[in-house]
Write a protein that holds these residues in place. Structure first.
Motif, PDB file in Angstrom:
ATOM      1  N   ALA A  92       0.872  -1.139   0.036  1.00  0.00           N
ATOM      2  CA  ALA A  92       0.089   0.082  -0.165  1.00  0.00           C
ATOM      3  C   ALA A  92       0.887   1.270  -0.040  1.00  0.00           C
ATOM      4  CB  ALA A  92      -0.883  -0.086   1.209  1.00  0.00           C
ATOM      5  N   LEU A  93       1.806   1.480   0.888  1.00  0.00           N
ATOM      6  CA  LEU A  93       2.850   2.292   0.823  1.00  0.00           C
ATOM      7  C   LEU A  93       3.649   2.630  -0.399  1.00  0.00           C
ATOM      8  CD1 LEU A  93       4.445   1.861   4.341  1.00  0.00           C
ATOM      9  CD2 LEU A  93       2.878   3.657   3.575  1.00  0.00           C
ATOM     10  N   ASP A  94       4.016   1.794  -1.083  1.00  0.00           N
ATOM     11  CA  ASP A  94       4.629   1.759  -2.478  1.00  0.00           C
ATOM     12  C   ASP A  94       3.609   2.190  -3.349  1.00  0.00           C
ATOM     13  OD1 ASP A  94       6.918   0.794  -1.494  1.00  0.00           O
ATOM     14  OD2 ASP A  94       6.736  -1.347  -2.226  1.00  0.00           O
ATOM     15  N   TYR A  95       2.505   2.041  -3.268  1.00  0.00           N
ATOM     16  CA  TYR A  95       1.261   2.328  -4.219  1.00  0.00           C
ATOM     17  C   TYR A  95       1.203   3.916  -3.948  1.00  0.00           C
ATOM     18  CZ  TYR A  95      -3.122   3.686  -6.126  1.00  0.00           C
ATOM     19  OH  TYR A  95      -4.520   4.133  -6.862  1.00  0.00           O
ATOM     20  N   LEU A  96       1.110   4.284  -2.929  1.00  0.00           N
ATOM     21  CA  LEU A  96       0.971   5.645  -2.567  1.00  0.00           C
ATOM     22  C   LEU A  96       1.982   6.618  -2.929  1.00  0.00           C
ATOM     23  CD1 LEU A  96      -0.759   5.632   1.308  1.00  0.00           C
ATOM     24  CD2 LEU A  96      -1.864   6.111  -0.706  1.00  0.00           C
ATOM     25  N   LYS A  97       3.229   5.878  -2.782  1.00  0.00           N
ATOM     26  CA  LYS A  97       4.464   6.688  -3.098  1.00  0.00           C
ATOM     27  C   LYS A  97       4.545   7.050  -4.521  1.00  0.00           C
ATOM     28  CE  LYS A  97       7.388   5.376   0.893  1.00  0.00           C
ATOM     29  NZ  LYS A  97       8.400   4.595   1.306  1.00  0.00           N
ATOM     30  N   LYS A  98       4.079   5.802  -5.354  1.00  0.00           N
ATOM     31  CA  LYS A  98       4.047   6.114  -6.834  1.00  0.00           C
ATOM     32  C   LYS A  98       3.213   7.099  -7.096  1.00  0.00           C
ATOM     33  CE  LYS A  98       5.519   1.361  -7.669  1.00  0.00           C
ATOM     34  NZ  LYS A  98       5.056  -0.036  -8.212  1.00  0.00           N
ATOM     35  N   GLU A 164      -7.116  -2.484  -4.237  1.00  0.00           N
ATOM     36  CA  GLU A 164      -6.558  -3.612  -4.923  1.00  0.00           C
ATOM     37  C   GLU A 164      -5.029  -3.864  -4.593  1.00  0.00           C
ATOM     38  OE1 GLU A 164      -7.551  -2.300  -8.815  1.00  0.00           O
ATOM     39  OE2 GLU A 164      -9.454  -2.434  -8.510  1.00  0.00           O
ATOM     40  N   ALA A 165      -4.273  -2.676  -3.978  1.00  0.00           N
ATOM     41  CA  ALA A 165      -3.071  -2.910  -3.718  1.00  0.00           C
ATOM     42  C   ALA A 165      -2.545  -4.150  -3.055  1.00  0.00           C
ATOM     43  CB  ALA A 165      -2.646  -1.475  -3.220  1.00  0.00           C
ATOM     44  N   GLY A 166      -3.080  -4.598  -1.842  1.00  0.00           N
ATOM     45  CA  GLY A 166      -2.786  -5.552  -1.167  1.00  0.00           C
ATOM     46  C   GLY A 166      -3.279  -6.781  -1.636  1.00  0.00           C
ATOM     47  N   GLY A 167      -4.285  -7.030  -2.616  1.00  0.00           N
ATOM     48  CA  GLY A 167      -4.562  -8.260  -3.028  1.00  0.00           C
ATOM     49  C   GLY A 167      -5.573  -9.046  -1.918  1.00  0.00           C
ATOM     50  N   GLU A 168      -6.416  -9.962  -2.320  1.00  0.00           N
ATOM     51  CA  GLU A 168      -6.905 -10.845  -1.474  1.00  0.00           C
ATOM     52  C   GLU A 168      -7.906 -10.160  -0.440  1.00  0.00           C
ATOM     53  OE1 GLU A 168      -3.672 -12.890   0.317  1.00  0.00           O
ATOM     54  OE2 GLU A 168      -3.046 -13.623  -1.538  1.00  0.00           O
ATOM     55  N   GLY A 169      -8.306  -9.098  -0.854  1.00  0.00           N
ATOM     56  CA  GLY A 169      -9.279  -8.413   0.342  1.00  0.00           C
ATOM     57  C   GLY A 169      -8.589  -8.030   1.433  1.00  0.00           C
ATOM     58  N   LEU A 170      -7.367  -7.760   1.867  1.00  0.00           N
ATOM     59  CA  LEU A 170      -6.574  -7.566   3.030  1.00  0.00           C
ATOM     60  C   LEU A 170      -6.636  -6.043   3.198  1.00  0.00           C
ATOM     61  CD1 LEU A 170      -3.652  -9.823   2.543  1.00  0.00           C
ATOM     62  CD2 LEU A 170      -5.798 -10.358   4.055  1.00  0.00           C
ATOM     63  N   ILE A 171      -7.103  -5.135   2.154  1.00  0.00           N
ATOM     64  CA  ILE A 171      -7.142  -3.823   2.533  1.00  0.00           C
ATOM     65  C   ILE A 171      -8.531  -3.309   2.299  1.00  0.00           C
ATOM     66  CG2 ILE A 171      -6.423  -1.457   1.652  1.00  0.00           C
ATOM     67  CD1 ILE A 171      -3.765  -2.571   0.972  1.00  0.00           C
ATOM     68  N   SER A 172      -9.056  -2.711   3.490  1.00  0.00           N
ATOM     69  CA  SER A 172     -10.531  -2.273   3.332  1.00  0.00           C
ATOM     70  C   SER A 172     -10.432  -0.703   3.590  1.00  0.00           C
ATOM     71  CB  SER A 172     -11.450  -2.900   4.521  1.00  0.00           C
ATOM     72  OG  SER A 172     -10.875  -2.323   5.676  1.00  0.00           O
TER      73      SER A 172
END
Length: 267
Positions: A92-98, A164-172
């Motif tokens: 998630a942090l990588d996605y935010l930094k991008k 969608e960043a974490g996959g498998e529904g691990l991020i709400s």
């Protein structure tokens, strides 16, 4: 005989000394009591009126804040739960930094790691009932993060991508709020409007009462602040992870308000 005469005189002297002491203390007590009755008696009574003023300004939000939670459940060990949460959080942090989110605009709001148990049901036919057995199910970990998005137009896209960043529904993904980052000047403007409103009300009231405003003797400000627009759970009808497209999210305007109470001396 001479000694008994001396003793008699000493007794009389002691009695007179005791009488004088009682009289002195009684007089002092009465004086103090009368003094208490007159404390503040020379202070003139001040007549006052109190009025309340309100002011508000509107402005377009310039930042968005969103929240998301990394969830891990039924991990075999606490370390396994932490490792999995760290893996998803890093994605998630990588996605935010991008997406050009500065590290200072990302902060943890809650971190909770605890064991999970289920309690087995029992049929109890005697008293007292035997204790029910707790069965260890694993460890759960919830890590909540708040993100400030300064490019407000990209808030919806970032919110969707996070799910969608974490996959498998691990991020709400939670709520999306639109705020004014620096509202101090707007708050001062609203306060000035509230004070002017209170002045106008005080002048009108003084005119109706046939009195004159002398000076302000008390001032209070309460309430106020900005009322922001909030959008709850992203995605229609369910979890944020089910959203298939990025909806248009109107920001509208935020209201910044101030309420003051002013007390005037009147004559």
């Amino acid at each position: 005989m001479f000694n008994s005469f001396i003793d008699e005189r000493m007794k009389k002297s002691a009695l007179w000394a005791l009488i004088l002491l009682v009289v002195f203390l009684g007089a002092k007590t009465i004086t103090e009591f009368l003094g208490w009755q007159h404390i503040g008696a020379d202070t003139p009574v001040v007549s006052t009126i109190s009025v309340q003023g309100e002011g508000e300004v509107f402005a377009v939000p310039d930042v968005a804040t969103l929240t998301y939670t990394v969830s891990v459940e039924k991990a075999k060990t606490a370390k396994e739960a932490q490792d999995e949460a760290a893996r998803v959080s890093n994605l998630a942090l990588d996605y935010l930094k991008k997406n050009d989110i500065d590290e200072k605009d990302i902060k943890t709001t809650n971190f909770n790691l605890q064991p999970q148990y289920t309690v087995t049901p029992i049929n109890c036919f005697t008293f007292p009932c035997p204790p029910r057995e707790r069965v260890f199910e694993g460890f759960s970990l919830f890590h909540s993060i708040e993100v400030k998005v300064r490019e407000i137009d990209s808030a919806g896209e970032i919110l969707s991508g996070l799910s969608e960043a974490g996959g498998e529904g691990l991020i709400s993904v939670g709520s999306l709020n639109f705020l004014i980052d620096d509202e101090e000047e707007l708050q001062e403007e609203a306060r000035e409007m509230a004070i002017d409103d209170a002045k106008d009300k005080a002048k009108a009231l003084a005119k109706d009462l046939g009195v004159r405003l002398v000076r302000v003797v008390n001032f209070n400000e309460f309430g106020g602040g900005q009322v922001f627009r909030a959008f709850e759970e992203f995605g229609i009808g369910g979890d944020a992870s089910t959203a298939s497209s990025v909806p248009q999210i109107p920001t509208g305007e935020n209201r910044i308000s101030s309420t003051v109470s002013v007390t005037y001396e009147i004559r």
